[in-house]
Design an enzyme around this catalytic site. Structure first.
Site, PDB file in Angstrom:
ATOM      1  N   TYR A 142      -2.989  -9.407  16.310  1.00  0.00           N
ATOM      2  CA  TYR A 142      -2.763  -8.357  15.242  1.00  0.00           C
ATOM      3  C   TYR A 142      -3.695  -7.316  15.205  1.00  0.00           C
ATOM      4  N   ASN A 152     -10.728  -4.566   2.529  1.00  0.00           N
ATOM      5  CA  ASN A 152      -9.856  -5.615   1.967  1.00  0.00           C
ATOM      6  C   ASN A 152      -9.271  -5.007   0.746  1.00  0.00           C
ATOM      7  N   ASP A 209      14.746   0.525  10.470  1.00  0.00           N
ATOM      8  CA  ASP A 209      13.574  -0.162  11.156  1.00  0.00           C
ATOM      9  C   ASP A 209      13.115   1.161  12.059  1.00  0.00           C
ATOM     10  N   ASP A 240      12.247   2.168   5.090  1.00  0.00           N
ATOM     11  CA  ASP A 240      11.578   0.600   5.069  1.00  0.00           C
ATOM     12  C   ASP A 240      12.690  -0.405   5.606  1.00  0.00           C
ATOM     13  N   ARG A 245     -12.614 -21.391   7.508  1.00  0.00           N
ATOM     14  CA  ARG A 245     -11.167 -21.318   8.243  1.00  0.00           C
ATOM     15  C   ARG A 245     -11.376 -20.536   9.564  1.00  0.00           C
ATOM     16  N   PRO A 246     -10.754 -21.076  10.557  1.00  0.00           N
ATOM     17  CA  PRO A 246     -11.111 -20.654  12.074  1.00  0.00           C
ATOM     18  C   PRO A 246     -10.891 -19.206  11.924  1.00  0.00           C
ATOM     19  N   ILE A 249       0.784  -1.073   0.021  1.00  0.00           N
ATOM     20  CA  ILE A 249      -0.094  -0.012  -0.044  1.00  0.00           C
ATOM     21  C   ILE A 249       0.834   1.309  -0.189  1.00  0.00           C
ATOM     22  N   TYR A 269      -8.708   0.540   6.783  1.00  0.00           N
ATOM     23  CA  TYR A 269      -8.939  -0.191   5.613  1.00  0.00           C
ATOM     24  C   TYR A 269      -9.767  -1.651   5.508  1.00  0.00           C
ATOM     25  N   LYS A 317      -3.314  -3.074  16.379  1.00  0.00           N
ATOM     26  CA  LYS A 317      -4.069  -2.152  15.455  1.00  0.00           C
ATOM     27  C   LYS A 317      -4.693  -1.083  16.488  1.00  0.00           C
ATOM     28  N   SER A 371      -7.288  -1.064  10.274  1.00  0.00           N
ATOM     29  CA  SER A 371      -7.706  -2.237   9.531  1.00  0.00           C
ATOM     30  C   SER A 371      -9.276  -2.252   9.906  1.00  0.00           C
ATOM     31  N   ALA A 372      -9.958  -2.931   9.106  1.00  0.00           N
ATOM     32  CA  ALA A 372     -11.259  -3.154   9.733  1.00  0.00           C
ATOM     33  C   ALA A 372     -11.492  -4.283  10.524  1.00  0.00           C
TER      34      ALA A 372
HETATM   35  P1  NAD Z   1       3.309  -4.611   3.586  1.00  0.00           P
HETATM   36  O1  NAD Z   1       3.943  -5.699   4.236  1.00  0.00           O
HETATM   37  O2  NAD Z   1       3.569  -4.851   1.889  1.00  0.00           O
HETATM   38  O3  NAD Z   1       4.198  -3.229   3.915  1.00  0.00           O
HETATM   39  C1  NAD Z   1       4.731  -3.092   5.044  1.00  0.00           C
HETATM   40  C2  NAD Z   1       6.233  -2.647   4.851  1.00  0.00           C
HETATM   41  O4  NAD Z   1       6.653  -2.254   6.229  1.00  0.00           O
HETATM   42  C3  NAD Z   1       6.893  -3.786   4.108  1.00  0.00           C
HETATM   43  O5  NAD Z   1       7.615  -2.973   3.200  1.00  0.00           O
HETATM   44  C4  NAD Z   1       7.953  -3.792   5.381  1.00  0.00           C
HETATM   45  O6  NAD Z   1       9.291  -4.211   4.813  1.00  0.00           O
HETATM   46  C5  NAD Z   1       7.864  -2.831   6.194  1.00  0.00           C
HETATM   47  N1  NAD Z   1       8.455  -3.021   7.583  1.00  0.00           N
HETATM   48  C6  NAD Z   1       7.610  -3.936   8.150  1.00  0.00           C
HETATM   49  N2  NAD Z   1       8.328  -3.696   9.649  1.00  0.00           N
HETATM   50  C7  NAD Z   1       9.025  -2.510   9.521  1.00  0.00           C
HETATM   51  C8  NAD Z   1      10.062  -2.315  10.776  1.00  0.00           C
HETATM   52  N3  NAD Z   1      10.140  -2.598  11.825  1.00  0.00           N
HETATM   53  N4  NAD Z   1      10.722  -1.338  10.241  1.00  0.00           N
HETATM   54  C9  NAD Z   1      10.652  -0.644   8.960  1.00  0.00           C
HETATM   55  N5  NAD Z   1       9.848  -0.961   7.960  1.00  0.00           N
HETATM   56  C10 NAD Z   1       9.047  -2.248   8.337  1.00  0.00           C
HETATM   57  O7  NAD Z   1       2.037  -4.662   4.045  1.00  0.00           O
HETATM   58  P2  NAD Z   1       0.723  -3.593   3.324  1.00  0.00           P
HETATM   59  O8  NAD Z   1      -0.262  -4.504   2.911  1.00  0.00           O
HETATM   60  O9  NAD Z   1       1.102  -2.514   2.557  1.00  0.00           O
HETATM   61  O10 NAD Z   1       0.062  -2.860   4.610  1.00  0.00           O
HETATM   62  C11 NAD Z   1       0.499  -1.488   5.110  1.00  0.00           C
HETATM   63  C12 NAD Z   1      -0.230  -1.215   6.362  1.00  0.00           C
HETATM   64  O11 NAD Z   1      -1.769  -1.524   6.232  1.00  0.00           O
HETATM   65  C13 NAD Z   1       0.261  -2.194   7.475  1.00  0.00           C
HETATM   66  O12 NAD Z   1       0.289  -1.316   8.630  1.00  0.00           O
HETATM   67  C14 NAD Z   1      -0.879  -3.281   7.701  1.00  0.00           C
HETATM   68  O13 NAD Z   1      -1.293  -3.794   8.856  1.00  0.00           O
HETATM   69  C15 NAD Z   1      -2.159  -2.325   7.170  1.00  0.00           C
HETATM   70  N6  NAD Z   1      -3.256  -3.013   6.623  1.00  0.00           N
HETATM   71  C16 NAD Z   1      -3.003  -3.955   5.485  1.00  0.00           C
HETATM   72  C17 NAD Z   1      -4.445  -4.593   5.170  1.00  0.00           C
HETATM   73  C18 NAD Z   1      -3.913  -5.446   3.972  1.00  0.00           C
HETATM   74  O14 NAD Z   1      -4.880  -6.363   3.610  1.00  0.00           O
HETATM   75  N7  NAD Z   1      -2.940  -5.542   3.316  1.00  0.00           N
HETATM   76  C19 NAD Z   1      -5.511  -4.367   5.461  1.00  0.00           C
HETATM   77  C20 NAD Z   1      -5.536  -3.444   6.758  1.00  0.00           C
HETATM   78  C21 NAD Z   1      -4.438  -2.985   7.097  1.00  0.00           C
HETATM   79  N1  UFG Z   2     -10.835 -17.169   1.398  1.00  0.00           N
HETATM   80  C1  UFG Z   2     -10.781 -18.470   0.825  1.00  0.00           C
HETATM   81  N2  UFG Z   2      -9.865 -18.995   0.149  1.00  0.00           N
HETATM   82  C2  UFG Z   2      -8.762 -18.571   0.533  1.00  0.00           C
HETATM   83  C3  UFG Z   2      -8.407 -17.229   1.037  1.00  0.00           C
HETATM   84  C4  UFG Z   2      -9.687 -16.506   1.455  1.00  0.00           C
HETATM   85  O1  UFG Z   2     -12.108 -18.756   0.542  1.00  0.00           O
HETATM   86  O2  UFG Z   2      -7.826 -19.078   0.061  1.00  0.00           O
HETATM   87  C5  UFG Z   2     -11.809 -16.393   1.654  1.00  0.00           C
HETATM   88  C6  UFG Z   2     -12.064 -16.186   3.172  1.00  0.00           C
HETATM   89  O3  UFG Z   2     -12.569 -17.220   4.047  1.00  0.00           O
HETATM   90  C7  UFG Z   2     -12.774 -14.743   3.444  1.00  0.00           C
HETATM   91  C8  UFG Z   2     -12.611 -14.216   2.192  1.00  0.00           C
HETATM   92  O4  UFG Z   2     -11.910 -14.966   1.235  1.00  0.00           O
HETATM   93  O5  UFG Z   2     -14.294 -15.016   3.432  1.00  0.00           O
HETATM   94  C9  UFG Z   2     -11.424 -13.003   2.550  1.00  0.00           C
HETATM   95  O6  UFG Z   2     -10.319 -13.555   2.743  1.00  0.00           O
HETATM   96  P1  UFG Z   2      -8.768 -12.626   3.059  1.00  0.00           P
HETATM   97  O7  UFG Z   2      -7.794 -13.630   3.868  1.00  0.00           O
HETATM   98  O8  UFG Z   2      -8.401 -12.396   1.731  1.00  0.00           O
HETATM   99  O9  UFG Z   2      -9.356 -11.461   3.889  1.00  0.00           O
HETATM  100  P2  UFG Z   2      -9.810 -11.351   5.378  1.00  0.00           P
HETATM  101  O10 UFG Z   2     -10.977 -10.541   5.292  1.00  0.00           O
HETATM  102  O11 UFG Z   2      -9.917 -12.792   5.960  1.00  0.00           O
HETATM  103  O12 UFG Z   2      -8.566 -10.780   6.031  1.00  0.00           O
HETATM  104  C10 UFG Z   2      -8.411  -9.309   5.719  1.00  0.00           C
HETATM  105  C11 UFG Z   2      -6.748  -9.318   5.989  1.00  0.00           C
HETATM  106  C12 UFG Z   2      -6.318  -9.296   7.576  1.00  0.00           C
HETATM  107  C13 UFG Z   2      -7.325  -8.376   8.082  1.00  0.00           C
HETATM  108  C14 UFG Z   2      -8.878  -8.297   7.772  1.00  0.00           C
HETATM  109  C15 UFG Z   2      -9.880  -7.419   8.250  1.00  0.00           C
HETATM  110  O13 UFG Z   2      -6.078 -10.274   5.507  1.00  0.00           O
HETATM  111  O14 UFG Z   2      -5.174  -8.844   7.873  1.00  0.00           O
HETATM  112  O15 UFG Z   2      -8.717  -8.382   6.270  1.00  0.00           O
HETATM  113  O16 UFG Z   2      -9.292  -6.106   7.756  1.00  0.00           O
HETATM  114  F1  UFG Z   2      -7.357  -8.260   9.655  1.00  0.00           F
END
Ligand code: NAD
Ligand code: UFG
Length: 339
Positions: free
Chosen positions: A148, A178, A58, A31, A291-292, A12, A176, A152, A124-125
């Site tokens: 996790y 998904n 870091d 990063d 999935r649990p 993101i 966010y 958040k 995150s949601a």
């Molecule tokens: P990502 O892992 O692609 O990006 C996170 C980045 O942070 C990576 O580049 C990683 O190398 C860096 N990083 C991790 N720990 C670090 C540290 N200690 N110091 C410096 N850099 C570090 O993940 P993303 O999907 O881009 O997510 C970004 C943010 O959005 C995260 O905080 C995540 O929890 C949040 N978020 C993501 C999702 C999703 O589904 N992708 C959903 C909700 C919230």
């Molecule tokens: N699913 C499948 N097969 C797969 C993967 C997922 O059927 O191989 C289903 C899941 O059961 C769910 C849907 O697809 O119904 C979405 O699953 P994701 O794993 O893509 O996303 P989640 O909503 O479970 O989780 C995401 C992020 C979490 C975050 C959460 C709420 O991965 O980090 O949204 O923001 F916490």
């Protein structure tokens, strides 16, 4: 504005860097590359024609952070850096407390030392846990169901407390739903390590032939077709939201907590069908046990983001499928992508 993006080379973060650069902001990426690729700054440069200074550090290293904020005369921070795997957080809680909570405290200390008083935070949601109903509004109760999610919520509270006590002048906690999709250029996208946990990256890897089939985790939920329903949001829309939220809190010195979703629920089966329509690729699926920890259904009410800073998601589920596919196909070396 001069903006530092922690986790700026991640999924993101990299899309947000491109969106901010397109709006004329100057971006510095920070990063530790624990979950990203080293050539992301170069790819961003190819995409935007601008250069992106990179600090390899870091977020727990307050000294380096403070120096970076001062040296680059940073006005505001967008804080993406975190660990984000629910299963891993349950296996190693202290790792998540340290990286996410302590890391955020260290960052906030550096910001205070360098007089940087505006922050946008990746929440995150997941903080809503199992909601009583959807669409979800920001004032719904928060329910922590895993470590996790706990991190958040704590990070949101830290930021709200600092804003309330005037240690921060402006803050945005962005929840966010998904995030999926990739930049339409296929120059940047999501790079999950190992077997993807999430639906879209798994699905695209089935489409490339890297995985034999998609397991659908449960088809007996109380949803229209029995499969899980989520609010998928295109990462390009999400990136735009960061730019607008940042400009809003900077101009108005306010602290906000906002959902970022489309407001539409899509089931697993609907997503699989949309993918076939958008890309011409049929996905082999098998019904697997639930999935649990999964919630049957949730989606956002995203009206507050529109009211506060004029943001609304524009891209459709078909756009999300097309762009996710372009990205994954390119990485798999498939060149005849016609979408
Ligand atoms: P990502 O892992 O692609 O990006 C996170 C980045 O942070 C990576 O580049 C990683 O190398 C860096 N990083 C991790 N720990 C670090 C540290 N200690 N110091 C410096 N850099 C570090 O993940 P993303 O999907 O881009 O997510 C970004 C943010 O959005 C995260 O905080 C995540 O929890 C949040 N978020 C993501 C999702 C999703 O589904 N992708 C959903 C909700 C919230
Ligand atoms: N699913 C499948 N097969 C797969 C993967 C997922 O059927 O191989 C289903 C899941 O059961 C769910 C849907 O697809 O119904 C979405 O699953 P994701 O794993 O893509 O996303 P989640 O909503 O479970 O989780 C995401 C992020 C979490 C975050 C959460 C709420 O991965 O980090 O949204 O923001 F916490």
């Amino acid at each position: 504005m001069r903006v530092l993006l922690t986790g700026g080379t991640g999924y993101i973060g990299s899309h947000t860097a491109a969106a901010l650069a397109a709006r004329g902001h100057h971006i510095v990426l920070l990063d530790n590359f624990s979950n990203s690729e080293r050539d992301v700054p170069a790819r961003l440069q190819a995409l935007t024609g601008q250069s992106f200074p990179l600090i390899e550090a870091d977020i727990r290293d307050t000294e380096t952070l403070t120096r970076a904020l001062r040296d680059h005369e940073i006005d505001a921070v967008i804080h993406f850096a975190a660990l984000k795997a629910v299963g891993e957080s349950e296996a190693d809680p202290l790792l998540y407390y340290e990286m996410n909570i302590l890391g955020t405290i260290r960052l906030l200390q550096a910001m205070q030392a360098a007089n940087v008083a505006h922050i946008v935070f990746s929440s995150s949601a997941t903080v809503y846990g199992q909601p009583d109903s959807s669409p979800i509004l920001e004032d719904f109760p928060t329910r922590v169901e895993n470590i996790y999610g706990r991190t958040k919520l704590v990070m949101e509270d830290l930021i709200r407390d600092l804003a309330r006590t005037n240690k921060l002048s402006g803050a945005a906690n962005l929840r966010y739903f998904n995030p999926v999709g990739a930049h339409p250029s296929a120059l940047i996208g999501e790079t999950p390590r190992g077997v993807p946990n999430n639906l879209m990256p798994y699905l695209t890897q089935v489409a490339t032939g890297e995985r034999p089939h998609l397991n659908i985790f449960g088809n007996d939920y109380n949803t229209p077709d029995g499969t899980g329903v989520r609010d998928y949001i295109h990462v390009m829309d999400l990136a735009e939201a960061h730019a607008l939220a940042l400009e809003h809190i900077f101009a108005n010195n306010v602290s906000i907590t906002v959902n970022l979703g489309t407001g539409e629920g899509t089931s697993v089966l609907q997503l699989v069908r949309a993918f076939a329509r958008a890309t011409g690729r049929e996905i082999k699926t098998l019904i697997a046990p639930r999935r649990p920890g999964d919630v049957a259904s949730y989606y956002a009410n995203p009206a507050l983001a529109e009211k506060l800073f004029g943001w609304k998601a524009k891209l459709s589920v078909l756009d999300m499928c097309r762009d996710s596919w372009r990205w994954q196909a390119k990485r798999a070396g498939i060149n005849d992508v016609q979408v």
